[in-house]
Design an enzyme around this catalytic site. Structure first.
Site, PDB file in Angstrom:
ATOM      1  N   ASP A 207      -0.002  -0.485  27.695  1.00  0.00           N
ATOM      2  CA  ASP A 207       0.730  -0.427  26.431  1.00  0.00           C
ATOM      3  C   ASP A 207      -0.236  -0.742  25.276  1.00  0.00           C
ATOM      4  OD1 ASP A 207       3.999  -1.019  25.523  1.00  0.00           O
ATOM      5  OD2 ASP A 207       2.360  -1.545  24.151  1.00  0.00           O
ATOM      6  N   ASN A 215       0.980   3.213  13.004  1.00  0.00           N
ATOM      7  CA  ASN A 215       1.976   4.124  12.407  1.00  0.00           C
ATOM      8  C   ASN A 215       2.263   3.743  10.959  1.00  0.00           C
ATOM      9  OD1 ASN A 215       2.640   6.048  14.288  1.00  0.00           O
ATOM     10  ND2 ASN A 215       4.147   4.769  15.324  1.00  0.00           N
ATOM     11  N   HIS A 220       2.691   8.531  10.965  1.00  0.00           N
ATOM     12  CA  HIS A 220       3.106   8.913  12.310  1.00  0.00           C
ATOM     13  C   HIS A 220       2.139   9.918  12.944  1.00  0.00           C
ATOM     14  CE1 HIS A 220       6.173   9.829  15.387  1.00  0.00           C
ATOM     15  NE2 HIS A 220       6.585   8.618  15.077  1.00  0.00           N
ATOM     16  N   ASP A 224       0.206   9.689  16.383  1.00  0.00           N
ATOM     17  CA  ASP A 224       0.242  10.703  17.450  1.00  0.00           C
ATOM     18  C   ASP A 224      -1.168  11.016  17.951  1.00  0.00           C
ATOM     19  OD1 ASP A 224       2.930  10.919  17.374  1.00  0.00           O
ATOM     20  OD2 ASP A 224       3.022  12.912  16.469  1.00  0.00           O
ATOM     21  N   GLU A 250       4.454   4.255  23.317  1.00  0.00           N
ATOM     22  CA  GLU A 250       3.011   4.037  23.472  1.00  0.00           C
ATOM     23  C   GLU A 250       2.718   3.384  24.822  1.00  0.00           C
ATOM     24  OE1 GLU A 250       5.015   1.948  22.547  1.00  0.00           O
ATOM     25  OE2 GLU A 250       4.222  -0.010  22.036  1.00  0.00           O
TER      26      GLU A 250
HETATM   27  N1  LIG Z   1       3.237   8.157  16.291  1.00  0.00           N
HETATM   28  C1  LIG Z   1       4.081   7.885  17.276  1.00  0.00           C
HETATM   29  N2  LIG Z   1       4.641   6.660  17.357  1.00  0.00           N
HETATM   30  C2  LIG Z   1       5.478   6.398  18.385  1.00  0.00           C
HETATM   31  C3  LIG Z   1       5.791   7.371  19.334  1.00  0.00           C
HETATM   32  N3  LIG Z   1       6.665   6.799  20.230  1.00  0.00           N
HETATM   33  C4  LIG Z   1       6.860   5.538  19.812  1.00  0.00           C
HETATM   34  N4  LIG Z   1       6.147   5.276  18.683  1.00  0.00           N
HETATM   35  C5  LIG Z   1       6.064   4.058  17.905  1.00  0.00           C
HETATM   36  O1  LIG Z   1       5.436   3.032  18.660  1.00  0.00           O
HETATM   37  C6  LIG Z   1       5.744   1.799  18.041  1.00  0.00           C
HETATM   38  C7  LIG Z   1       5.946   0.732  19.094  1.00  0.00           C
HETATM   39  O2  LIG Z   1       6.124  -0.459  18.437  1.00  0.00           O
HETATM   40  P1  LIG Z   1       6.355  -1.817  19.200  1.00  0.00           P
HETATM   41  O3  LIG Z   1       7.279  -1.600  20.372  1.00  0.00           O
HETATM   42  O4  LIG Z   1       6.768  -2.838  18.181  1.00  0.00           O
HETATM   43  O5  LIG Z   1       4.979  -2.177  19.849  1.00  0.00           O
HETATM   44  P2  LIG Z   1       3.577  -2.529  19.180  1.00  0.00           P
HETATM   45  O6  LIG Z   1       3.576  -2.419  17.697  1.00  0.00           O
HETATM   46  O7  LIG Z   1       2.569  -1.698  19.900  1.00  0.00           O
HETATM   47  O8  LIG Z   1       3.418  -4.032  19.554  1.00  0.00           O
HETATM   48  P3  LIG Z   1       3.003  -4.652  20.937  1.00  0.00           P
HETATM   49  O9  LIG Z   1       3.344  -3.632  22.001  1.00  0.00           O
HETATM   50  O10 LIG Z   1       3.806  -5.902  21.055  1.00  0.00           O
HETATM   51  O11 LIG Z   1       1.549  -4.917  20.879  1.00  0.00           O
HETATM   52  C8  LIG Z   1       6.977   2.041  17.175  1.00  0.00           C
HETATM   53  O12 LIG Z   1       6.590   1.984  15.823  1.00  0.00           O
HETATM   54  C9  LIG Z   1       7.396   3.451  17.522  1.00  0.00           C
HETATM   55  O13 LIG Z   1       7.956   4.144  16.425  1.00  0.00           O
HETATM   56  C10 LIG Z   1       5.203   8.660  19.214  1.00  0.00           C
HETATM   57  O14 LIG Z   1       5.430   9.584  20.028  1.00  0.00           O
HETATM   58  N5  LIG Z   1       4.353   8.866  18.177  1.00  0.00           N
END
Ligand SMILES: Nc1nc2c(ncn2[C@@H]2O[C@H](COP(=O)(O)OP(=O)(O)OP(=O)(O)O)[C@@H](O)[C@H]2O)c(=O)[nH]1
Length: 334
Positions: A207, A215, A220, A224, A250
């Site tokens: 992860d 983002n 975004h 990606d 992610e």
């Molecule tokens: N650009 C993009 N962002 C995505 C996609 N799928 C999920 N996300 C974003 O991934 C982010 C995940 O955020 P969090 O679950 O808070 O995790 P994090 O910021 O990585 O924090 P930790 O995992 O705790 O380190 C969110 O902002 C989602 O919108 C995608 O296909 N593309």
């Protein structure tokens, strides 16, 4: 009832087999009754045997989920039934060959369908009782060949489209990696293999750290792009036998054959460190937290995945950019 309809909606082969059951009930059974009533017990018994055999195959397909054997059985019953009815009834019995021919292409793989149909046509050609004249034989062969060709093209197109759809349904469009659906199937398979021969399998959940910030800061699209590069790096850092999946967002999953808990720790060096070195955005390096678990004997894939997820949760809560493997001990490396 809803569950039955849902199964028919999602299971193409079961729908075909079931529709042959319907055709037997509503298309052949009335003829069986008519033959008995009109005193033709041989033809009536034949029709009845065909109906009962097809219905038994339908029941088998529904109860045992064995569509392959049921399809083969229905195709054989259809074809043999047609040959028998052409023998017993003469020319009128030939009409059944057309639906049987179509059925062969719907129920069997293309090559097997061609073979079964060719054998049936050959038998019908040398079987003189089935025709009144050579002209009738020629017309039957010509019309059956045209129907066979149309059925072949239809079956070919349906099969290739189904293969393409199946592939698309298991791929993540952004990274081109297999998706969660494919992952569940592969984990299930690994559990079955391990049960059978005791093979070791390791599972790792990866992860990206603070991905939301990327983002938020860069948009975004930039996020990606990081995901696509991350997926590419995972592929580069792993062995050919390892399988990579995008679990969602992610989060990615690695399935590693021949890997126990201790060996799983090597992904810290092979994957986590290399990603921290090579994956960057404008702010600096992008890091990844990893949680791993090796498959236990007798464990199902859900609890295996849950243990890897719990290890990932620990990696995150203990400061990120690290690997924690359930039940593995860190040993100092030379
Ligand atoms: N650009 C993009 N962002 C995505 C996609 N799928 C999920 N996300 C974003 O991934 C982010 C995940 O955020 P969090 O679950 O808070 O995790 P994090 O910021 O990585 O924090 P930790 O995992 O705790 O380190 C969110 O902002 C989602 O919108 C995608 O296909 N593309």
């Amino acid at each position: 009832m809803r569950a039955l309809v849902q199964r028919l909606r999602t299971d193409f082969q079961l729908t075909i087999i079931t529709s042959f059951g319907g055709a037997a009930l509503f298309g052949i059974l009335p003829f069986a009754v008519y033959r008995f009533v009109s005193g033709n017990a041989v033809a009536g018994t034949l029709d009845l045997a065909i109906v009962i055999s097809i219905l038994a195959a339908v029941a088998h397909a529904w109860r045992n989920e064995d569509r392959r054997a049921a399809s083969l059985f229905v195709a054989i019953v259809n074809t043999v039934g047609c040959l028998a009815s052409a023998t017993v009834l003469g020319p009128p019995g030939l009409y059944w060959m057309y639906p049987a021919l179509l059925g062969n292409f719907l129920l069997l793989s293309r090559n097997v369908a061609v073979l079964v149909t060719a054998i049936a046509m050959l038998i019908l050609t040398v079987q003189h009782r089935a025709y009144d004249s050579n002209m009738q034989l020629a017309m039957f062969l010509a019309t059956a060949a045209v129907s066979g060709m149309v059925a072949f093209v239809f079956a070919y197109r349906t099969e290739t489209q189904r293969e393409q759809l199946e592939l698309l349904a298991t791929l993540d469009p952004l990274t081109g990696m297999q998706n969660r659906r494919a992952m569940e199937r592969e984990l299930q398979l690994a559990v079955e293999i391990s049960k059978r021969d005791g093979s070791a399998f390791g599972l790792a959940m990866l992860d990206l750290d603070h991905f939301k910030r990327i983002n938020d800061h860069y948009g975004h699209e930039a996020g990606d792009e990081v995901l696509v590069r991350f997926a590419g790096l995972i592929r580069d850092c792993t062995r050919k036998a390892d399988r990579c999946f995008r679990f969602g967002g992610e989060e990615f999953v690695l399935l590693m054959p021949g890997t126990d808990a201790q060996a799983l720790l090597a992904i810290d060096r092979h994957v986590r460190v290399r990603i921290a070195d090579r994956l960057r955005c404008d702010d600096g390096p992008v890091t990844v937290s990893i949680g791993g678990a090796a498959l236990r004997r007798g464990e199902d894939w859900q609890s295996w995945l849950a243990r890897a997820d719990a290890a990932l949760y620990r990696s995150k809560s203990e400061g990120r950019n690290r690997t924690i493997v359930d039940e593995a001990r860190w040993e100092p490396t030379a």
